[in-house]
Scaffold this motif. Sequence first.
Motif: not given
Length: 231
Positions: A142-150, A178-185
């Motif tokens: 799809t060309g979208l971003s992925c955050c596998p460990d969000a 939520a992963h504490p270091k991935r909240a911005q995603h």
Amino acid sequence: MIYPPRCLVCGGLVESDFGLCGTCWRDTPFITGLVCDLCGVPLPGTSDLAEHCDECLKTVRPWVRGRAALCYRDNGRKLVLGLKHGDRHDIVPTASLWMARVARPMLTQDMVIVPVPLHFYRLLQRRFNQSAVLAQAMARQTGLSCCPDALIRTTHTASLDGKSREDRFATLSGALAAHPKRAQHLAGKAVLLVDDVMTSGATLSTAAEVCLAAGAREVCVTVLARVAKDA
């Protein structure tokens, strides 16, 4: 010539890699036509409106739309189990293409694809998270971003197989975060949750609630296979 293309289900010769032979294609329960707009289960008849199945009418879903590529029976079940327990990574390119096609009406430009997580202990047993592999492949499609460990699974829950709907929801309550270091995603974004199978929707409900609590604008879901009542 050394490794000719084989059908993903029966292993027979096919014309191209990652495909199905004619017989297996015919016997694979693709979901088409009218579906529930929340969980993707097939519905009878036709409609120009967004329709919901009986289960979604009586169960509050924290996501806004959902789609599934296959019914979890026959070849649909074989493909899911092959990926989940048989290390059949060759299924991923085709499965993710089917999922991307049914999910396309839900996609937005700022959407981030997030897989349902496995607990660390289960990840050690399986060696990979099938939902994460599907999510990353969908991102390429799809060309979208992925955050596998969000998202992370904070509790090593027992298997949900054989549990009632109520037990599934109780077991999953508080099991994800939520992963504490991935909240911005997640903050301010539309999220597409990806899993291999939806049964009651308990896992996806917990994951969606976590995404919303982390600031996601809205959540949609897509799965490879949906368990239907007639399955």
